[in-house]
Design a protein around this motif. Structure first.
Motif, PDB file in Angstrom:
ATOM      1  N   ASN A 239      23.024  69.817  26.485  1.00  0.00           N
ATOM      2  CA  ASN A 239      24.385  68.501  26.946  1.00  0.00           C
ATOM      3  C   ASN A 239      24.481  68.058  25.489  1.00  0.00           C
ATOM      4  OD1 ASN A 239      25.469  70.436  28.972  1.00  0.00           O
ATOM      5  ND2 ASN A 239      24.676  68.697  30.250  1.00  0.00           N
ATOM      6  N   LEU A 240      23.311  67.550  25.393  1.00  0.00           N
ATOM      7  CA  LEU A 240      23.507  66.514  24.435  1.00  0.00           C
ATOM      8  C   LEU A 240      24.242  67.253  22.973  1.00  0.00           C
ATOM      9  CD1 LEU A 240      19.734  64.791  23.981  1.00  0.00           C
ATOM     10  CD2 LEU A 240      22.270  64.341  24.866  1.00  0.00           C
ATOM     11  N   THR A 241      23.821  68.308  22.388  1.00  0.00           N
ATOM     12  CA  THR A 241      24.464  69.587  21.197  1.00  0.00           C
ATOM     13  C   THR A 241      26.314  68.930  21.177  1.00  0.00           C
ATOM     14  OG1 THR A 241      24.441  71.356  22.161  1.00  0.00           O
ATOM     15  CG2 THR A 241      22.368  70.409  20.705  1.00  0.00           C
ATOM     16  N   ARG A 242      27.208  69.200  22.193  1.00  0.00           N
ATOM     17  CA  ARG A 242      27.813  68.875  22.832  1.00  0.00           C
ATOM     18  C   ARG A 242      28.888  67.212  21.697  1.00  0.00           C
ATOM     19  NH1 ARG A 242      30.733  71.349  26.876  1.00  0.00           N
ATOM     20  NH2 ARG A 242      31.329  69.814  27.284  1.00  0.00           N
ATOM     21  N   ASN A 243      27.818  66.430  21.887  1.00  0.00           N
ATOM     22  CA  ASN A 243      28.126  65.837  21.608  1.00  0.00           C
ATOM     23  C   ASN A 243      27.318  64.419  20.594  1.00  0.00           C
ATOM     24  OD1 ASN A 243      30.583  65.059  23.670  1.00  0.00           O
ATOM     25  ND2 ASN A 243      29.097  65.179  25.289  1.00  0.00           N
ATOM     26  N   ALA A 244      27.250  65.886  19.275  1.00  0.00           N
ATOM     27  CA  ALA A 244      26.218  65.588  18.020  1.00  0.00           C
ATOM     28  C   ALA A 244      26.765  64.424  17.504  1.00  0.00           C
ATOM     29  CB  ALA A 244      25.846  66.778  17.172  1.00  0.00           C
ATOM     30  N   GLY A 245      28.211  64.323  17.657  1.00  0.00           N
ATOM     31  CA  GLY A 245      28.781  63.397  16.522  1.00  0.00           C
ATOM     32  C   GLY A 245      28.806  61.517  17.088  1.00  0.00           C
ATOM     33  N   ASP A 246      28.008  61.510  18.428  1.00  0.00           N
ATOM     34  CA  ASP A 246      27.724  60.148  19.148  1.00  0.00           C
ATOM     35  C   ASP A 246      26.755  59.751  18.402  1.00  0.00           C
ATOM     36  OD1 ASP A 246      30.633  59.411  20.282  1.00  0.00           O
ATOM     37  OD2 ASP A 246      29.315  61.471  21.862  1.00  0.00           O
ATOM     38  N   PHE A 247      26.178  60.644  18.008  1.00  0.00           N
ATOM     39  CA  PHE A 247      24.895  60.110  17.349  1.00  0.00           C
ATOM     40  C   PHE A 247      24.448  60.074  15.675  1.00  0.00           C
ATOM     41  CE2 PHE A 247      23.836  62.094  21.187  1.00  0.00           C
ATOM     42  CZ  PHE A 247      23.297  61.464  21.980  1.00  0.00           C
ATOM     43  N   ALA A 248      23.201  58.668  15.613  1.00  0.00           N
ATOM     44  CA  ALA A 248      23.686  58.635  13.793  1.00  0.00           C
ATOM     45  C   ALA A 248      22.695  59.647  13.135  1.00  0.00           C
ATOM     46  CB  ALA A 248      22.654  57.266  13.610  1.00  0.00           C
ATOM     47  N   GLY A 249      22.567  59.654  11.927  1.00  0.00           N
ATOM     48  CA  GLY A 249      22.586  60.123  11.229  1.00  0.00           C
ATOM     49  C   GLY A 249      21.707  60.696  11.123  1.00  0.00           C
ATOM     50  N   ASN A 250      20.948  62.480  10.691  1.00  0.00           N
ATOM     51  CA  ASN A 250      19.858  63.626  11.408  1.00  0.00           C
ATOM     52  C   ASN A 250      18.560  62.042  10.947  1.00  0.00           C
ATOM     53  OD1 ASN A 250      18.004  65.166  12.117  1.00  0.00           O
ATOM     54  ND2 ASN A 250      18.038  65.861  10.065  1.00  0.00           N
ATOM     55  N   GLY A 251      17.414  61.817  12.093  1.00  0.00           N
ATOM     56  CA  GLY A 251      16.683  61.778  11.630  1.00  0.00           C
ATOM     57  C   GLY A 251      16.332  60.007  11.437  1.00  0.00           C
ATOM     58  N   PHE A 252      17.425  59.777  12.102  1.00  0.00           N
ATOM     59  CA  PHE A 252      17.115  57.879  12.122  1.00  0.00           C
ATOM     60  C   PHE A 252      17.097  57.332  13.542  1.00  0.00           C
ATOM     61  CE2 PHE A 252      19.298  58.477   7.838  1.00  0.00           C
ATOM     62  CZ  PHE A 252      18.485  58.163   7.022  1.00  0.00           C
ATOM     63  N   PRO A 253      16.307  56.653  13.599  1.00  0.00           N
ATOM     64  CA  PRO A 253      16.269  56.413  15.215  1.00  0.00           C
ATOM     65  C   PRO A 253      18.357  55.889  15.986  1.00  0.00           C
ATOM     66  CG  PRO A 253      15.549  54.679  13.969  1.00  0.00           C
ATOM     67  CD  PRO A 253      15.694  55.801  12.843  1.00  0.00           C
ATOM     68  N   GLY A 254      18.075  56.592  17.108  1.00  0.00           N
ATOM     69  CA  GLY A 254      19.449  56.882  17.496  1.00  0.00           C
ATOM     70  C   GLY A 254      20.317  58.184  17.701  1.00  0.00           C
ATOM     71  N   SER A 255      19.744  58.913  16.658  1.00  0.00           N
ATOM     72  CA  SER A 255      20.104  60.088  16.034  1.00  0.00           C
ATOM     73  C   SER A 255      19.732  61.635  17.485  1.00  0.00           C
ATOM     74  CB  SER A 255      19.268  60.623  14.839  1.00  0.00           C
ATOM     75  OG  SER A 255      18.365  60.844  14.682  1.00  0.00           O
ATOM     76  N   LEU A 256      20.775  62.673  17.292  1.00  0.00           N
ATOM     77  CA  LEU A 256      20.051  63.197  18.307  1.00  0.00           C
ATOM     78  C   LEU A 256      18.861  63.725  17.777  1.00  0.00           C
ATOM     79  CD1 LEU A 256      21.033  65.809  20.401  1.00  0.00           C
ATOM     80  CD2 LEU A 256      21.599  67.239  18.640  1.00  0.00           C
ATOM     81  N   ARG A 257      18.182  63.847  16.855  1.00  0.00           N
ATOM     82  CA  ARG A 257      17.141  64.276  16.393  1.00  0.00           C
ATOM     83  C   ARG A 257      16.134  63.790  17.005  1.00  0.00           C
ATOM     84  NH1 ARG A 257      14.144  66.169  10.898  1.00  0.00           N
ATOM     85  NH2 ARG A 257      11.648  65.987  11.660  1.00  0.00           N
ATOM     86  N   SER A 258      16.112  62.135  16.692  1.00  0.00           N
ATOM     87  CA  SER A 258      15.215  61.470  17.398  1.00  0.00           C
ATOM     88  C   SER A 258      14.950  61.118  19.457  1.00  0.00           C
ATOM     89  CB  SER A 258      15.593  60.089  17.218  1.00  0.00           C
ATOM     90  OG  SER A 258      16.835  59.358  17.659  1.00  0.00           O
ATOM     91  N   VAL A 259      16.313  61.403  19.530  1.00  0.00           N
ATOM     92  CA  VAL A 259      16.808  61.232  20.870  1.00  0.00           C
ATOM     93  C   VAL A 259      16.153  63.042  22.068  1.00  0.00           C
ATOM     94  CG1 VAL A 259      18.460  61.919  23.201  1.00  0.00           C
ATOM     95  CG2 VAL A 259      19.130  59.980  21.016  1.00  0.00           C
ATOM     96  N   LEU A 260      15.913  63.978  20.707  1.00  0.00           N
ATOM     97  CA  LEU A 260      15.547  64.884  21.853  1.00  0.00           C
ATOM     98  C   LEU A 260      14.205  64.791  21.554  1.00  0.00           C
ATOM     99  CD1 LEU A 260      17.906  67.354  20.189  1.00  0.00           C
ATOM    100  CD2 LEU A 260      17.733  67.948  22.487  1.00  0.00           C
ATOM    101  N   GLU A 261      13.646  64.141  20.225  1.00  0.00           N
ATOM    102  CA  GLU A 261      12.400  63.712  20.252  1.00  0.00           C
ATOM    103  C   GLU A 261      11.621  63.205  21.303  1.00  0.00           C
ATOM    104  OE1 GLU A 261      11.978  62.287  16.468  1.00  0.00           O
ATOM    105  OE2 GLU A 261      11.692  64.454  15.502  1.00  0.00           O
TER     106      GLU A 261
END
Length: 346
Positions: A239-261
């Motif tokens: 479900n997080l990927t449905r709102n990927a634009g709500d998170f910051a740039g890839n690789g930064f704190p608060g990004s979708l990638r960092s949340v998934l990690e």
């Protein structure tokens, strides 16, 4: 609260509601057109300027409208006057779905799946902790004269089955004595206390039964302690990927990638759920309130679940700060309450 402060709160509520719905920055003209605020566009613009100066809203781009900040979401959540209850049909469907669970594992998995579907966020539930669970019953079944099946049932619905090879043949009298000793030592005690009591049993026995107790107690102590890999169930991560634009740039704190990690680290998730361990009380952590750098762009809505007088664990959802807080709070509270009711009946 003065009339002016109340009006500004209404403006903030309108901005939050519209931004959650549209994901677009909100301007004063749009607010006046969509909401019956009872004031002119000029007054709304002034109110928005004050809200921005106080840190409740911000302007993401020059000449754009405003969006809520974490502080704005907090103000919004703190002033939710009522949470829309679920309909009778929704409550009945939830209860029937959870009651169909065959055991604790199934009930919790169903609860997570249901919560993820209701909120369209990531759902999380913590398994009942050692400190909370109480041994309801210990059953000893002789599969053959030299092999036993131990069945431990807790008040949370957890059922553990373990095989024990005794090495020697055990008669019916010794089996009856073993069953009585285990029941007296374990039943009615919390798992940690039951584990300690079982570990002491061989010291107070002699002969062949002592050897049996050493084997049995070793298996039971391992069964009664916490299994870290089983402490957490997640659902709806996609479900997080449905709102990927709500998170910051890839690789930064608060990004979708960092949340998934971060979600892969059970310690982090358990820490978030630990913020609320009281059934009936829903806690909302927004952005930096999670105190987890990787979760900076998220919000966590959580509560405790359990039975009257006993909190078994925490559960809730995680999603972007731009979430439907009233609806999410209602769903988390309802599913937690019904999981507690289902477990209490077992």
């Amino acid at each position: 609260m003065s009339t002016t402060e109340q009006r500004r709160l209404e403006v903030l509520r309108a901005i939050v509601a519209d931004y959650i719905s549209t994901k677009e920055p909100i301007g004063s003209k749009t607010l006046v057109e969509r909401h019956n605020l009872g004031v002119s566009s000029a007054t709304v613009r002034n109110d928005m300027a004050v809200l921005e100066a106080e840190g409740y809203i911000t302007q993401p781009h020059t000449s754009s409208g405003r969006i809520p900040t974490d502080k704005g979401y907090r103000q919004f959540v703190d002033h939710i006057s009522e949470v829309k209850p679920l309909s009778n049909a929704e409550r009945r469907a939830i209860m029937e779905f959870l009651e169909s669970g065959v055991d604790l594992d199934d009930v919790l998995r169903r609860g997570v799946r249901l919560l993820a579907q209701l909120t369209r966020q990531v759902a999380m539930v913590q398994y009942p902790t050692v400190s909370a669970s109480i041994v309801r019953h210990i059953e000893v079944v002789a599969l053959n004269p030299a092999r036993l099946l131990l069945v431990v049932i807790t008040d949370s619905g957890r059922v553990d089955q373990r095989l024990v090879d005794l090495g020697n043949v055990v008669g019916d009298d010794d089996l009856g004595a073993l069953r009585a000793m285990l029941g007296k030592s374990m039943e009615g005690k919390r798992l940690a206390s039951a584990s300690a009591a079982v570990a002491e049993l061989p010291e107070h026995s002699t002969g062949k039964l002592r050897d049996v107790l050493i084997r049995v107690s070793t298996v039971l102590v391992e069964t009664l302690v916490e299994h870290p890999e089983e402490r957490l169930v997640l659902g709806g991560t996609a479900n997080l990927t449905r709102n990927a634009g709500d998170f910051a740039g890839n690789g930064f704190p608060g990004s979708l990638r960092s949340v998934l990690e971060a979600l892969e680290e059970q310690v982090i998730v358990l820490k978030l759920l630990a913020a609320s361990q009281q059934p009936g009380t829903v806690t909302v952590q927004i952005g930096e309130e999670t105190k987890v750098e990787q979760m900076r762009g998220t919000a966590v809505v959580s509560t405790g679940y359990g039975m009257p007088g006993t909190v078994l664990g925490g559960m809730g959802v995680l999603g972007p700060t731009r979430m439907d807080y009233p609806g999410t709070i209602a769903s988390v509270a309802a599913v937690a309450r019904y999981i507690g009711e289902v477990l209490a009946e077992r």
